[in-house]
Design a protein around this motif. Structure first.
Motif, mmCIF file in Angstrom:
data_model
loop_
_atom_site.group_PDB
_atom_site.id
_atom_site.type_symbol
_atom_site.label_atom_id
_atom_site.label_comp_id
_atom_site.label_asym_id
_atom_site.label_seq_id
_atom_site.Cartn_x
_atom_site.Cartn_y
_atom_site.Cartn_z
ATOM 1 N N PRO A 25 0.932 -1.140 -0.037
ATOM 2 C CA PRO A 25 0.008 0.004 0.274
ATOM 3 C C PRO A 25 1.052 1.075 0.007
ATOM 4 O O PRO A 25 1.991 1.420 0.643
ATOM 5 C CB PRO A 25 -1.073 -0.151 1.188
ATOM 6 C CG PRO A 25 -0.136 -1.174 2.243
ATOM 7 C CD PRO A 25 0.757 -2.060 1.285
ATOM 8 N N LEU A 31 -4.150 -2.098 2.338
ATOM 9 C CA LEU A 31 -4.211 -3.309 1.708
ATOM 10 C C LEU A 31 -4.962 -4.147 2.256
ATOM 11 O O LEU A 31 -5.282 -4.248 3.484
ATOM 12 C CB LEU A 31 -2.787 -4.191 1.818
ATOM 13 C CG LEU A 31 -2.691 -5.569 1.278
ATOM 14 C CD1 LEU A 31 -2.693 -5.532 -0.490
ATOM 15 C CD2 LEU A 31 -1.394 -6.300 1.696
ATOM 16 N N CYS A 99 -4.629 -3.105 -3.127
ATOM 17 C CA CYS A 99 -4.620 -1.982 -2.684
ATOM 18 C C CYS A 99 -5.587 -0.951 -2.923
ATOM 19 O O CYS A 99 -6.059 -0.788 -3.939
ATOM 20 C CB CYS A 99 -3.263 -1.223 -3.098
ATOM 21 S SG CYS A 99 -1.824 -2.099 -2.376
#
Length: 332
Positions: A25, A31, A99
């Motif tokens: 992320p 994430l 993400c």
């Protein structure tokens, strides 16, 4: 991790199950360990390069997910690992992890399964925006819904009833008609699946008029398009609102003289652009949907689930207009 991806323009049969690296992320992202990804009509168009947005390949289709936060990127506040979330992401959902921008997420309401949480955002979000902002729905309106047994169609039936409208469900079979009635539709019109000639089109228009009543439909919610749009327009009320939501049956050619004779509006409903242009209103409408969900006035119908490796089958079933309610890919 595994991801179902498109590498070249084509149908669902061209998707491949790939082993890819777990993404990290970035700033403002989290994430998400994906638990469920709902399939929507844009997924069928996007992999064929027929949608407004064309992501760079390879990528995973799937624009609507629910899951659990696994990691939080720099600058993210208000979220932590372990939180259950749902999000509309455009694409990337047919993967075990993805993400997601933190400002695109919402907490999964208590007691709502991941499959239903993943089925809420795009269908009900499109419809609440369409009915309130474009259709200006009010108590006592008559609403005709084309394609009323699909995911978006059932959301229109439920939200139409929640907002006080009389809802006429137009569907392609008696079985789908029963599904629409169970969702609250007041009446059902079954339209033919095959090509309609002029006489059949007129007959369908008369059936719509009979179901809508002498004043016609204040709102036509058209998810289908093609040869079905004109008969529906002929059943619209004076100063009615014809909402263009989708066109799996093709892009309709409308006789614009009818808009003059009915003094009606034809309005586009582009929910994705709306969420980007008016994020404040979008967030308020999601809160309203959660309240309606809690009150039992809406309830996404998940008719079938598929494992990730069969995600292409889910897309094919939706593309072939065989789906009732929502089709969802689950990762477990």
């Amino acid at each position: 991790m595994k991801a179902l991806r498109t590498h070249a323009v084509g149908g669902p049969e061209t998707l491949t199950l790939d082993e890819v690296d777990v993404p990290t992320p970035g700033k403002g992202q989290v994430l998400v360990d994906v638990k469920a990804c709902a399939i929507n009509y844009p997924d069928t168009l996007m992999i064929r390069d027929l949608y407004q947005f064309k992501p760079e390949r390879p990528y995973s289709p799937g624009g609507e997910i629910a899951g659990v936060i696994e990691a939080v990127g720099e600058g993210v506040e208000g979220w932590k690992a372990g939180d259950k979330v749902l999000a509309g992401i455009g694409n990337g959902g047919l993967a075990e992890k993805v993400c997601v921008p933190a400002n695109r997420m919402f907490a999964v309401p208590d007691g709502v399964p991941f499959e239903k949480a993943a089925s809420l955002m795009m269908t009900y979000g499109t419809t609440i925006h369409g009915l309130k902002d474009r259709g200006h729905i009010k108590q006592g309106d008559v609403m005709l819904v084309l394609g009323a047994a699909g995911g978006v169609g059932l959301s229109a039936v439920e939200l139409g009833k929640a907002f006080g409208a009389k809802v006429i469900a137009a569907v392609s079979s008696a079985e789908k008609g029963e599904i629409a009635k169970q969702a609250g539709a007041d009446d059902v019109v079954i339209y033919p699946k095959g090509e309609m000639d002029k006489a059949a089109s007129k007959e369908l228009a008369n059936a719509f008029k009979a179901a809508c009543g002498p004043d016609g439909a204040n709102i036509v919610y058209d998810i289908v398009g093609g040869q079905y749009s004109e008969p529906a327009l002929r059943a619209i009320a004076w100063e009615g609102r014809f909402l263009v939501v989708g066109f799996p049956a093709g892009i309709a050619k409308m006789p614009l003289n009818l808009t003059l004779l009915k003094s009606c509006d034809i309005c586009g409903v582009f929910w994705g652009a709306f969420t980007a242009r008016e994020p404040g209103k979008f967030h308020e409408q999601v809160k309203e949907l959660f309240a309606l969900l809690k009150a039992g006035k809406i309830d996404p119908l998940v008719s079938e689930t598929f494992p990730l490796e069969r995600g292409g089958d889910a897309i094919a079933k939706l593309e072939n207009r065989e789906a009732v309610g929502k089709l969802v890919v689950t990762m477990d």
